[in-house]
Enzyme design. Structure first.
Site, PDB file in Angstrom:
ATOM      1  N   ARG A  26      22.236  47.314  71.945  1.00 12.92           N
ATOM      2  CA  ARG A  26      22.574  48.329  72.156  1.00 12.92           C
ATOM      3  C   ARG A  26      22.041  48.652  73.799  1.00 12.92           C
ATOM      4  O   ARG A  26      21.416  49.612  73.992  1.00 12.92           O
ATOM      5  CB  ARG A  26      21.868  49.486  71.198  1.00 12.92           C
ATOM      6  N   ARG A  30      22.975  55.548  74.971  1.00  8.44           N
ATOM      7  CA  ARG A  30      22.590  57.037  75.225  1.00  8.44           C
ATOM      8  C   ARG A  30      21.250  57.059  76.141  1.00  8.44           C
ATOM      9  O   ARG A  30      20.918  58.404  76.705  1.00  8.44           O
ATOM     10  CB  ARG A  30      22.464  57.935  74.026  1.00  8.44           C
ATOM     11  N   ARG A  39      30.189  59.889  78.628  1.00  9.88           N
ATOM     12  CA  ARG A  39      30.310  60.261  77.378  1.00  9.88           C
ATOM     13  C   ARG A  39      30.552  62.256  77.022  1.00  9.88           C
ATOM     14  O   ARG A  39      31.501  62.325  76.104  1.00  9.88           O
ATOM     15  CB  ARG A  39      29.089  60.103  76.265  1.00  9.88           C
ATOM     16  N   ASP A  75      32.299  49.318  68.688  1.00 16.05           N
ATOM     17  CA  ASP A  75      31.374  49.645  67.788  1.00 16.05           C
ATOM     18  C   ASP A  75      31.977  48.820  66.644  1.00 16.05           C
ATOM     19  O   ASP A  75      33.217  48.621  66.451  1.00 16.05           O
ATOM     20  CB  ASP A  75      31.499  51.222  67.343  1.00 16.05           C
ATOM     21  N   TYR A 150      29.439  50.903  54.794  1.00 14.34           N
ATOM     22  CA  TYR A 150      29.886  52.165  55.466  1.00 14.34           C
ATOM     23  C   TYR A 150      31.255  52.497  54.832  1.00 14.34           C
ATOM     24  O   TYR A 150      31.465  53.466  54.592  1.00 14.34           O
ATOM     25  CB  TYR A 150      30.154  52.067  57.005  1.00 14.34           C
TER      26      TYR A 150
END
Ligand code: 1CP
Length: 361
Positions: A26, A30, A39, A75, A150
């Site tokens: 990652r 962010r 973003r 992703d 998921y």
């Protein structure tokens, strides 16, 4: 320098290096103000659909942190959308699926897509990147258990209760889902490498929720199939999951060539479990990136001292970078790993050549 000669790919192939390569799971995200600014204009999925923007986001950590590998910005859910299962990424939550997969019919409806036709923007991004990146690009996919979690739960979970329920109660449906995901992963992985990715990482973040027995029964055959079919690509195949200490030997026998280790397992223990013919990657606790520097440095030294004992080691975190991390800390960690390991390799070279001189004189 050719990418093939990079420290990262050499370490993955168990060859000797002049300093330990570093990248961070990652590493684009962010914690970085420039990413947050992008973003503001695009959702995560929109970034992935715009190859120029996606390539820029992928390059940012290489430029800012000096890491030895880039990882494609994407992703694990992107190919799930292409299988015909719509999802959204909800802020501060993660992937949400409105109509989860629960029955045989749900599994049968999932399509095995052609990456060139269904995800052309992903492959274009890889092509853009491999033409100008100076470091190798890691492509990735989710692994079947984590993707299934998921798809079945409908979002992030702690217990994976419905996922396990399908596994135990309807093994045929579970098997059909694993088969479909495996075929998707193989063709998507192949397409990424054919477009220029130099390595593939399979993220099985949540498979550590299984016992070793259940992993062996319900997941191992699928992982073996995947690695067996990706092996001919002749690129490093990295396999990572969280709290997977008790599964590491099975990760190795499934066919991974680089094993990602989380911070709960000391590297020497991981070595005992996987042997010496695979590479290791890891395993700093991401929480340590918030610790005072002397505490952090101490722990990095401890990890490096263990990692450098055998060829085939890449420094990384034990899980992803958190959004609250300071970019300067990531840069300092990268520099420290490079400098400390370069000194180690220089001094061991001096020692081995003076030992040789000693024999000659
Ligand atoms: O929009 C945003 O910025 C939200 C945060 C975010 C980001 C930056 C999400 C939502 N996905 C991503 C990108 C992403 N996802 C990358 C980028 C490449 C890089 O590393 O720089 C990667 C490799 C992933 C892979 C991924 N997505 C994993 C496996 C790795 C891991 O951290 O365990 C998983 C489990 C996901 C699902 C997901 N997507 C996003 C979130 C917040 C989550 C996790 C949700 C959960 O806790 O279950």
């Amino acid at each position: 320098m050719q990418k093939e000669d990079s420290n990262f790919l050499k370490a993955c192939r168990l060859e000797s290096v002049n300093q330990i390569p570093v990248w961070f799971m990652r590493q684009a995200g962010r914690y970085d103000a420039d990413y947050r600014a992008i973003r503001q204009k695009y959702t995560l999925v929109e970034i992935c659909e715009h190859p120029e923007v996606c390539a820029d986001v992928t390059r940012m950590p290489v430029q800012k942190l000096g890491v030895d590998a880039a990882i494609l910005f994407s992703d694990i859910m992107i190919p799930i959308g292409a299988m015909g299962l719509p999802f959204e990424i909800r802020e501060n939550v993660g992937p949400i699926i409105a109509s989860p997969v629960r029955t045989r019919e749900d599994v049968d409806r999932l399509t095995v897509f052609h990456p060139r036709t269904s995800l052309p923007h992903v492959l274009e991004t890889i092509e853009l990147l491999t033409s100008d990146l100076r470091v190798p690009l890691i492509g990735f996919t989710g692994a079947p258990f984590t993707l299934a979690s998921y798809m079945i739960e409908g979002g992030p979970s702690r217990e994976y209760a419905r996922t396990k329920q399908m596994m135990y109660e309807s093994p045929a449906v579970w098997g059909a889902l694993m088969d479909k995901l495996a075929k998707m992963i193989v063709s998507y992985g192949q397409a990424q490498v054919q477009s220029g990715a130099s390595a593939l990482q399979l993220f099985d973040s949540w498979v550590g929720s299984l016992s070793p027995e259940d992993y062996a029964t319900y997941v191992f055959p699928t992982m073996s199939y995947i690695f067996e079919n990706l092996r001919s690509l002749k690129v490093p195949l990295i396999y990572f999951g969280v709290t997977t200490g008790e599964l590491l030997s099975q990760f190795r026998s499934a066919g991974a060539t680089v094993i990602g280790v989380d911070w709960r397992v000391p590297l020497p223990t991981a070595r005992l479990r996987v042997g010496h013919d695979v590479a290791l990657q890891g395993n700093l606790d991401p929480a340590l990136l918030h610790a005072p520097w002397p505490v952090l440095e101490n722990q990095i030294r401890r990890i490096l001292d263990a990692g450098m004992e055998y060829p085939g080691y890449t420094f990384n975190l034990g899980h992803g970078v958190r959004p609250s991390v300071d970019v300067n800390v990531l840069r300092r960690v990268t520099e420290f790993v490079h400098e400390y390991s370069a000194r180690h390799f220089q001094s061991s070279q001096v020692m081995s050549s003076s030992a040789k001189d000693g024999v000659i004189s």
